[in-house]
Design a protein around this motif. Sequence first.
Motif, PDB file in Angstrom:
ATOM      1  N   VAL A   1      60.291 -25.169 -13.611  1.00  0.00           N
ATOM      2  CA  VAL A   1      61.263 -26.253 -13.425  1.00  0.00           C
ATOM      3  C   VAL A   1      62.597 -25.650 -13.002  1.00  0.00           C
ATOM      4  O   VAL A   1      63.117 -24.742 -13.655  1.00  0.00           O
ATOM      5  CB  VAL A   1      61.429 -27.077 -14.710  1.00  0.00           C
ATOM      6  N   GLU A   2      63.138 -26.142 -11.909  1.00  0.00           N
ATOM      7  CA  GLU A   2      64.435 -25.699 -11.426  1.00  0.00           C
ATOM      8  C   GLU A   2      65.526 -26.486 -12.159  1.00  0.00           C
ATOM      9  O   GLU A   2      65.497 -27.716 -12.182  1.00  0.00           O
ATOM     10  CB  GLU A   2      64.540 -25.933  -9.919  1.00  0.00           C
ATOM     11  N   VAL A   3      66.478 -25.783 -12.745  1.00  0.00           N
ATOM     12  CA  VAL A   3      67.533 -26.424 -13.532  1.00  0.00           C
ATOM     13  C   VAL A   3      68.862 -26.264 -12.822  1.00  0.00           C
ATOM     14  O   VAL A   3      69.274 -25.141 -12.487  1.00  0.00           O
ATOM     15  CB  VAL A   3      67.619 -25.828 -14.949  1.00  0.00           C
ATOM     16  N   LEU A   4      69.541 -27.390 -12.606  1.00  0.00           N
ATOM     17  CA  LEU A   4      70.848 -27.376 -11.951  1.00  0.00           C
ATOM     18  C   LEU A   4      71.850 -28.165 -12.779  1.00  0.00           C
ATOM     19  O   LEU A   4      71.494 -29.122 -13.476  1.00  0.00           O
ATOM     20  CB  LEU A   4      70.758 -27.989 -10.557  1.00  0.00           C
ATOM     21  N   GLY A   5      73.117 -27.762 -12.686  1.00  0.00           N
ATOM     22  CA  GLY A   5      74.183 -28.498 -13.351  1.00  0.00           C
ATOM     23  C   GLY A   5      74.689 -29.635 -12.477  1.00  0.00           C
ATOM     24  O   GLY A   5      74.750 -29.512 -11.250  1.00  0.00           O
ATOM     25  N   GLY A   6      75.019 -30.735 -13.091  1.00  0.00           N
ATOM     26  CA  GLY A   6      75.555 -31.884 -12.373  1.00  0.00           C
ATOM     27  C   GLY A   6      75.827 -33.011 -13.328  1.00  0.00           C
ATOM     28  O   GLY A   6      75.300 -33.043 -14.442  1.00  0.00           O
ATOM     29  N   ASP A   7      76.665 -33.953 -12.907  1.00  0.00           N
ATOM     30  CA  ASP A   7      77.098 -35.037 -13.785  1.00  0.00           C
ATOM     31  C   ASP A   7      77.117 -36.331 -12.988  1.00  0.00           C
ATOM     32  O   ASP A   7      77.809 -36.424 -11.962  1.00  0.00           O
ATOM     33  CB  ASP A   7      78.488 -34.719 -14.337  1.00  0.00           C
ATOM     34  N   LEU A   8      76.375 -37.320 -13.431  1.00  0.00           N
ATOM     35  CA  LEU A   8      76.341 -38.601 -12.731  1.00  0.00           C
ATOM     36  C   LEU A   8      77.694 -39.299 -12.721  1.00  0.00           C
ATOM     37  O   LEU A   8      77.922 -40.177 -11.878  1.00  0.00           O
ATOM     38  CB  LEU A   8      75.288 -39.514 -13.359  1.00  0.00           C
ATOM     39  N   ASP A   9      78.573 -38.943 -13.634  1.00  0.00           N
ATOM     40  CA  ASP A   9      79.931 -39.487 -13.592  1.00  0.00           C
ATOM     41  C   ASP A   9      80.726 -38.928 -12.422  1.00  0.00           C
ATOM     42  O   ASP A   9      81.782 -39.457 -12.072  1.00  0.00           O
ATOM     43  CB  ASP A   9      80.665 -39.185 -14.898  1.00  0.00           C
ATOM     44  N   ASP A  10      80.243 -37.849 -11.822  1.00  0.00           N
ATOM     45  CA  ASP A  10      80.887 -37.212 -10.676  1.00  0.00           C
ATOM     46  C   ASP A  10      79.859 -37.079  -9.558  1.00  0.00           C
ATOM     47  O   ASP A  10      79.197 -36.040  -9.427  1.00  0.00           O
ATOM     48  CB  ASP A  10      81.422 -35.832 -11.087  1.00  0.00           C
ATOM     49  N   PRO A  11      79.665 -38.117  -8.759  1.00  0.00           N
ATOM     50  CA  PRO A  11      78.597 -38.093  -7.747  1.00  0.00           C
ATOM     51  C   PRO A  11      78.640 -36.877  -6.839  1.00  0.00           C
ATOM     52  O   PRO A  11      77.580 -36.388  -6.412  1.00  0.00           O
ATOM     53  CB  PRO A  11      78.839 -39.389  -6.965  1.00  0.00           C
ATOM     54  N   ALA A  12      79.825 -36.367  -6.542  1.00  0.00           N
ATOM     55  CA  ALA A  12      79.920 -35.208  -5.657  1.00  0.00           C
ATOM     56  C   ALA A  12      79.196 -33.997  -6.225  1.00  0.00           C
ATOM     57  O   ALA A  12      78.737 -33.129  -5.471  1.00  0.00           O
ATOM     58  CB  ALA A  12      81.390 -34.869  -5.399  1.00  0.00           C
ATOM     59  N   SER A  13      79.047 -33.943  -7.552  1.00  0.00           N
ATOM     60  CA  SER A  13      78.383 -32.797  -8.180  1.00  0.00           C
ATOM     61  C   SER A  13      76.875 -32.803  -7.939  1.00  0.00           C
ATOM     62  O   SER A  13      76.194 -31.822  -8.239  1.00  0.00           O
ATOM     63  CB  SER A  13      78.669 -32.776  -9.681  1.00  0.00           C
ATOM     64  N   LEU A  14      76.342 -33.904  -7.389  1.00  0.00           N
ATOM     65  CA  LEU A  14      74.907 -33.996  -7.132  1.00  0.00           C
ATOM     66  C   LEU A  14      74.519 -33.508  -5.742  1.00  0.00           C
ATOM     67  O   LEU A  14      73.329 -33.357  -5.454  1.00  0.00           O
ATOM     68  CB  LEU A  14      74.433 -35.445  -7.274  1.00  0.00           C
ATOM     69  N   ALA A  15      75.507 -33.245  -4.898  1.00  0.00           N
ATOM     70  CA  ALA A  15      75.210 -32.954  -3.496  1.00  0.00           C
ATOM     71  C   ALA A  15      74.217 -31.812  -3.348  1.00  0.00           C
ATOM     72  O   ALA A  15      73.239 -31.911  -2.597  1.00  0.00           O
ATOM     73  CB  ALA A  15      76.504 -32.641  -2.753  1.00  0.00           C
ATOM     74  N   GLY A  16      74.423 -30.726  -4.065  1.00  0.00           N
ATOM     75  CA  GLY A  16      73.535 -29.584  -3.950  1.00  0.00           C
ATOM     76  C   GLY A  16      72.163 -29.818  -4.530  1.00  0.00           C
ATOM     77  O   GLY A  16      71.188 -29.172  -4.140  1.00  0.00           O
ATOM     78  N   ALA A  17      72.057 -30.748  -5.473  1.00  0.00           N
ATOM     79  CA  ALA A  17      70.782 -31.002  -6.139  1.00  0.00           C
ATOM     80  C   ALA A  17      69.855 -31.892  -5.332  1.00  0.00           C
ATOM     81  O   ALA A  17      68.651 -31.928  -5.576  1.00  0.00           O
ATOM     82  CB  ALA A  17      71.037 -31.649  -7.503  1.00  0.00           C
ATOM     83  N   LEU A  18      70.384 -32.614  -4.348  1.00  0.00           N
ATOM     84  CA  LEU A  18      69.590 -33.606  -3.623  1.00  0.00           C
ATOM     85  C   LEU A  18      68.847 -33.038  -2.418  1.00  0.00           C
ATOM     86  O   LEU A  18      67.959 -33.700  -1.874  1.00  0.00           O
ATOM     87  CB  LEU A  18      70.492 -34.754  -3.174  1.00  0.00           C
ATOM     88  N   GLY A  19      69.180 -31.843  -2.002  1.00  0.00           N
ATOM     89  CA  GLY A  19      68.541 -31.268  -0.824  1.00  0.00           C
ATOM     90  C   GLY A  19      67.038 -31.091  -1.000  1.00  0.00           C
ATOM     91  O   GLY A  19      66.589 -30.465  -1.959  1.00  0.00           O
ATOM     92  N   GLY A  20      66.268 -31.660  -0.107  1.00  0.00           N
ATOM     93  CA  GLY A  20      64.822 -31.519  -0.150  1.00  0.00           C
ATOM     94  C   GLY A  20      64.123 -32.418  -1.152  1.00  0.00           C
ATOM     95  O   GLY A  20      62.902 -32.329  -1.321  1.00  0.00           O
ATOM     96  N   VAL A  21      64.864 -33.294  -1.797  1.00  0.00           N
ATOM     97  CA  VAL A  21      64.285 -34.189  -2.808  1.00  0.00           C
ATOM     98  C   VAL A  21      63.714 -35.430  -2.119  1.00  0.00           C
ATOM     99  O   VAL A  21      64.372 -36.049  -1.280  1.00  0.00           O
ATOM    100  CB  VAL A  21      65.355 -34.599  -3.844  1.00  0.00           C
ATOM    101  N   SER A  22      62.492 -35.793  -2.506  1.00  0.00           N
ATOM    102  CA  SER A  22      61.887 -36.999  -1.934  1.00  0.00           C
ATOM    103  C   SER A  22      61.795 -38.134  -2.945  1.00  0.00           C
ATOM    104  O   SER A  22      61.710 -39.306  -2.552  1.00  0.00           O
ATOM    105  CB  SER A  22      60.489 -36.697  -1.389  1.00  0.00           C
ATOM    106  N   ARG A  23      61.790 -37.796  -4.255  1.00  0.00           N
ATOM    107  CA  ARG A  23      61.706 -38.825  -5.288  1.00  0.00           C
ATOM    108  C   ARG A  23      62.690 -38.491  -6.402  1.00  0.00           C
ATOM    109  O   ARG A  23      62.967 -37.318  -6.655  1.00  0.00           O
ATOM    110  CB  ARG A  23      60.274 -38.929  -5.827  1.00  0.00           C
ATOM    111  N   MET A  24      63.156 -39.529  -7.089  1.00  0.00           N
ATOM    112  CA  MET A  24      64.256 -39.322  -8.030  1.00  0.00           C
ATOM    113  C   MET A  24      64.109 -40.249  -9.237  1.00  0.00           C
ATOM    114  O   MET A  24      63.830 -41.445  -9.092  1.00  0.00           O
ATOM    115  CB  MET A  24      65.583 -39.605  -7.314  1.00  0.00           C
TER     116      MET A  24
END
Length: 287
Positions: free
Chosen positions: A43-66
């Motif tokens: 499992v790949e673990v990344l830091g990010g916070d839904l209260d700060d949408p910009a923090s998700l930018a790096g986590a969304l690359g190559g994602v097809s389902r969420m």
Amino acid sequence: MTILVTGATGNVGRLVVRRLAARGARVRALTRTPGTARFPDGVEVLGGDLDDPASLAGALGGVSRMYLFPVARTARDVVELAACAGVERIVTLSSGAVTGGYDTDFHLPVERAVEGSGLRWTHVRPGEFMLNKLWLWGPSIRAESVVREPFPDAAWCPVHEADIADVAAAALLEDGHHGMAYDVNGPALITRRAQVDAIAAAVGRPVRLEVVTATQARKLYHAQGGFAAANADFLLGFEDYSGNAPAAGAVEVAAPVPVELPTATPVTGRPARTFAEWAHDHAADFT
């Protein structure tokens, strides 16, 4: 196919991660505390916070389902980012209160943001969590083997968090769930008195039930802090789902009424987990 799980260390999210990983999916877990997260190998673990949408930018690359944990304030921005990144399917953790028409401020805006995105979507709407009793009763059971409860004969069909995760994982991995809103409850009506008995049986020692007034319980929950303090007024009838105070003070909780509510079974094909099973699963948390 990479699946992004937001709120990945939450009570449901962590189980979703494990189920996806067990079925061979490529999983990316997003959490505000990546340094302390513990997930299965791979499992790949990344830091990010839904209260700060910009923090998700790096986590969304190559994602097809969420899998989307509900944060109403930023939901529209988060979903827009997901769509722009190429996400095709979103499964939202919502609430049965949306089905009942009580929730217009917390989960409904998230559902609407997802539905308006043009992506394939599924909403998972659990009712009352069995876990609530761990957060409300756990401290007094551990310290005194006692539960102080104002409405011992009130009953509902609380749901095991594992059933919620099973439905979410199925909607992420399988076809046929697009456009569905799944209400997920426990398999049987059970009073709070019977819930105390089930916990006592699971931990192997007596747990005394002490009936108190709603006002007394409110004071105890506020002193306890955490989940109990944050939710005391709603759970005890001093405010409604949106935080408004009823005109006549605390609302009495009705006596048991036979009901049959939707469970995880139509999605999973397995019987919904009982409160006794949940108590057994969490016995160590009450000791």
